[in-house]
Design a protein around this motif. Structure first.
Motif, short mmCIF file in Angstrom:
data_model
loop_
_atom_site.label_atom_id
_atom_site.label_comp_id
_atom_site.label_asym_id
_atom_site.label_seq_id
_atom_site.Cartn_x
_atom_site.Cartn_y
_atom_site.Cartn_z
N VAL A 39 0.85 -1.20 0.00
CA VAL A 39 0.00 0.00 0.00
C VAL A 39 0.88 1.25 0.00
CG1 VAL A 39 -1.74 1.26 1.31
CG2 VAL A 39 -1.93 -1.23 1.07
N GLN A 40 1.92 1.24 0.84
CA GLN A 40 2.83 2.39 0.88
C GLN A 40 3.58 2.55 -0.44
OE1 GLN A 40 2.67 4.40 3.64
NE2 GLN A 40 3.72 5.82 2.26
N PHE A 41 3.94 1.42 -1.06
CA PHE A 41 4.63 1.48 -2.36
C PHE A 41 3.72 2.15 -3.41
CE2 PHE A 41 5.22 -0.59 -6.56
CZ PHE A 41 6.45 -0.03 -6.88
N ILE A 42 2.44 1.79 -3.41
CA ILE A 42 1.52 2.40 -4.38
C ILE A 42 1.44 3.91 -4.14
CG2 ILE A 42 -0.92 2.52 -5.11
CD1 ILE A 42 -1.09 -0.53 -4.43
N ILE A 43 1.27 4.29 -2.87
CA ILE A 43 1.14 5.73 -2.54
C ILE A 43 2.42 6.48 -2.94
CG2 ILE A 43 0.99 7.36 -0.61
CD1 ILE A 43 -0.73 5.19 0.86
N ASP A 44 3.56 5.96 -2.53
CA ASP A 44 4.84 6.65 -2.79
C ASP A 44 5.12 6.76 -4.29
OD1 ASP A 44 5.19 6.80 -0.08
OD2 ASP A 44 6.66 5.17 0.03
N SER A 45 4.79 5.69 -5.02
CA SER A 45 5.09 5.67 -6.46
C SER A 45 4.23 6.68 -7.21
CB SER A 45 4.84 4.28 -7.05
OG SER A 45 5.59 3.32 -6.38
N VAL A 46 2.94 6.73 -6.86
CA VAL A 46 2.04 7.66 -7.56
C VAL A 46 2.44 9.10 -7.24
CG1 VAL A 46 -0.35 8.46 -7.77
CG2 VAL A 46 0.14 6.00 -7.68
N ARG A 47 2.80 9.35 -5.97
CA ARG A 47 3.22 10.72 -5.60
C ARG A 47 4.53 11.10 -6.29
NH1 ARG A 47 1.95 10.46 0.86
NH2 ARG A 47 -0.23 11.18 0.76
N ALA A 48 5.41 10.11 -6.46
CA ALA A 48 6.72 10.41 -7.08
C ALA A 48 6.60 10.64 -8.58
CB ALA A 48 7.68 9.25 -6.81
N GLN A 49 5.61 10.03 -9.21
CA GLN A 49 5.45 10.17 -10.67
C GLN A 49 3.99 10.50 -10.99
OE1 GLN A 49 7.53 7.29 -13.34
NE2 GLN A 49 7.99 6.18 -11.46
N PRO A 50 3.52 11.68 -10.61
CA PRO A 50 2.11 12.01 -10.81
C PRO A 50 1.70 11.93 -12.28
CG PRO A 50 3.36 13.94 -10.06
CD PRO A 50 4.27 12.77 -9.96
N HIS A 51 0.53 11.33 -12.53
CA HIS A 51 -0.08 11.19 -13.87
C HIS A 51 0.72 10.26 -14.79
CE1 HIS A 51 -2.42 14.45 -12.31
NE2 HIS A 51 -1.33 15.21 -12.22
N GLU A 52 1.66 9.51 -14.24
CA GLU A 52 2.50 8.63 -15.07
C GLU A 52 2.19 7.16 -14.83
OE1 GLU A 52 4.62 9.36 -17.42
OE2 GLU A 52 4.22 11.49 -17.15
N ILE A 53 1.57 6.83 -13.70
CA ILE A 53 1.48 5.42 -13.32
C ILE A 53 0.10 4.84 -13.58
CG2 ILE A 53 1.60 3.82 -11.36
CD1 ILE A 53 4.03 5.36 -10.50
N THR A 54 0.09 3.71 -14.28
CA THR A 54 -1.13 2.95 -14.52
C THR A 54 -1.17 1.81 -13.51
OG1 THR A 54 -1.09 3.48 -16.88
CG2 THR A 54 -2.33 1.50 -16.23
N LEU A 55 -2.29 1.72 -12.80
CA LEU A 55 -2.49 0.60 -11.87
C LEU A 55 -3.30 -0.46 -12.58
CD1 LEU A 55 -3.61 2.59 -8.66
CD2 LEU A 55 -1.30 1.85 -9.27
N VAL A 56 -2.79 -1.69 -12.56
CA VAL A 56 -3.53 -2.83 -13.09
C VAL A 56 -3.93 -3.68 -11.89
CG1 VAL A 56 -3.28 -5.00 -14.39
CG2 VAL A 56 -2.46 -2.85 -15.36
N ALA A 57 -5.23 -3.89 -11.69
CA ALA A 57 -5.70 -4.62 -10.50
C ALA A 57 -6.51 -5.83 -10.94
CB ALA A 57 -6.55 -3.69 -9.63
#
Ligand code: BDR
Ligand code: CA
Length: 307
Positions: free
Chosen positions: A99-117
């Motif tokens: 969960v922290q990895f998802i939060i940190d990654s999205v904050r570090a690369q805003p509008h760049e990350i696609t989540l596949v769930a």
């Protein structure tokens, strides 16, 4: 090519999707969640499958149980270990927090990350609950889940409910009714994209052939069909081939209790009503039709190893 966080309760079709993603996208990390198997097993499976397939991506361990429901039993369809009981798995189940990895990654690369769930949506719900600011910074959230009954494709766990949503309906309701930019690939489309056992083996991918054997045997015994739906791989098909999908748009909710628990529901009418559980909710995209042959062909071409 997108930068992906790949969220999975890794079973057989999840593994196909991961192999497909590794061929066509940039994998930032794999986050595991309970579902087909426990989160501990999913974490071990992600490591084992990556090692066998030569996929390089860090693994993070996510939620072990639903947000509100009691933990349920894993699915048996994918074998006891989720990967067809094909390999001994001595990998560690320890990993940094998903969960922290998802939060940190999205904050570090805003509008760049696609989540596949492609499992229960518990990690995603937990991430947006802890860090609502990431909702507007996710590029896209591509989900395999739900069922709307198009052409008779309704639930696969209950008459109404699809497995991933049914496993944690409260998480799914939070995610689908949020302002995350969702594209939902329900059973309405995933049940139309089938692969026969013979075709599976023609890919010349020994690891994929080995892990799907019990799944194919179960399908043959139960449904008389030597093959399987490619369910989770359609998330990657959407990224590679969006023109193969016909979308509809509407606000979405999930029923969280009673006989229809886990059912995905969409607002069918724009007419105002006195009681409206969808009022002011954002519109989400839902795929209800697919060009199954185009999707199959793209999957085969991406995965097949030439003789
Ligand atoms: C979904 O359920 C799981 O067993 C599959 O991996 C897929 O994500 C299909 O309903
Ligand atoms: Ca899955």
């Amino acid at each position: 090519m997108r930068t992906l966080i790949f969220d999975t309760d890794i079973g057989v079709d999840d593994a196909f999707a991961l192999a497909y993603a590794a061929k066509t996208q940039r994998l930032l990390g794999i986050t595991t969640v309970f579902g087909n198997v426990s989160v501990h097993q999913a974490t071990k499976n992600a490591r084992l499958f990556c090692e066998k397939m030569g996929i390089v991506a860090p693994v993070y361990r996510g939620c072990s149980r639903p947000l509100a429901l009691a933990p349920g039993a894993p699915a048996k369809l994918h074998g006891e270990d989720g990967l067809g009981d094909a390999f001994e798995n001595t990998y560690s189940d320890q990993a940094p927090g998903a969960v922290q990895f998802i939060i940190d990654s999205v904050r570090a690369q805003p509008h760049e990350i696609t989540l596949v769930a492609i499992g229960p949506l518990t990690n995603i719900a937990s991430a947006i609950n802890q860090a609502p600011d990431i909702i507007s910074q996710v590029k896209e959230l591509v989900i395999m889940g739900g069922a709307f009954g198009t052409d008779g494709h309704a639930g696969n766990v209950t008459p109404f409910s699809e497995f991933n949503i049914w496993k944690d309906p409260h998480a799914a309701d939070q995610v689908l009714s949020s302002a995350l930019p969702v594209i939902l690939l329900p059973l309405d489309v995933t049940h139309k994209v089938l692969i026969r056992g013979e075709e599976m083996h023609q890919l010349n991918q020994p690891v994929l052939s080995a892990i799907c054997r019990p799944y194919l045997a179960y399908s043959l015994a139960k449904e008389g069909f030597d093959g399987m739906a490619l369910h989770d791989t359609l998330t990657i098909s959407w990224l590679c081939l969006p023109q193969a999908f016909t979308l509809t748009e509407s606000p979405l909710r999930v029923i969280t209790e009673g006989i229809a628990s886990g059912q995905t529901v969409r607002k069918l009418s724009a007419l105002a009503s006195r009681e409206d559980a969808f009022r002011d909710l954002p519109t989400q995209r839902i795929a209800l039709q697919v060009d199954a042959q185009a999707v199959r062909t793209h999957f085969f071409n991406a995965l097949k190893i030439k003789d």
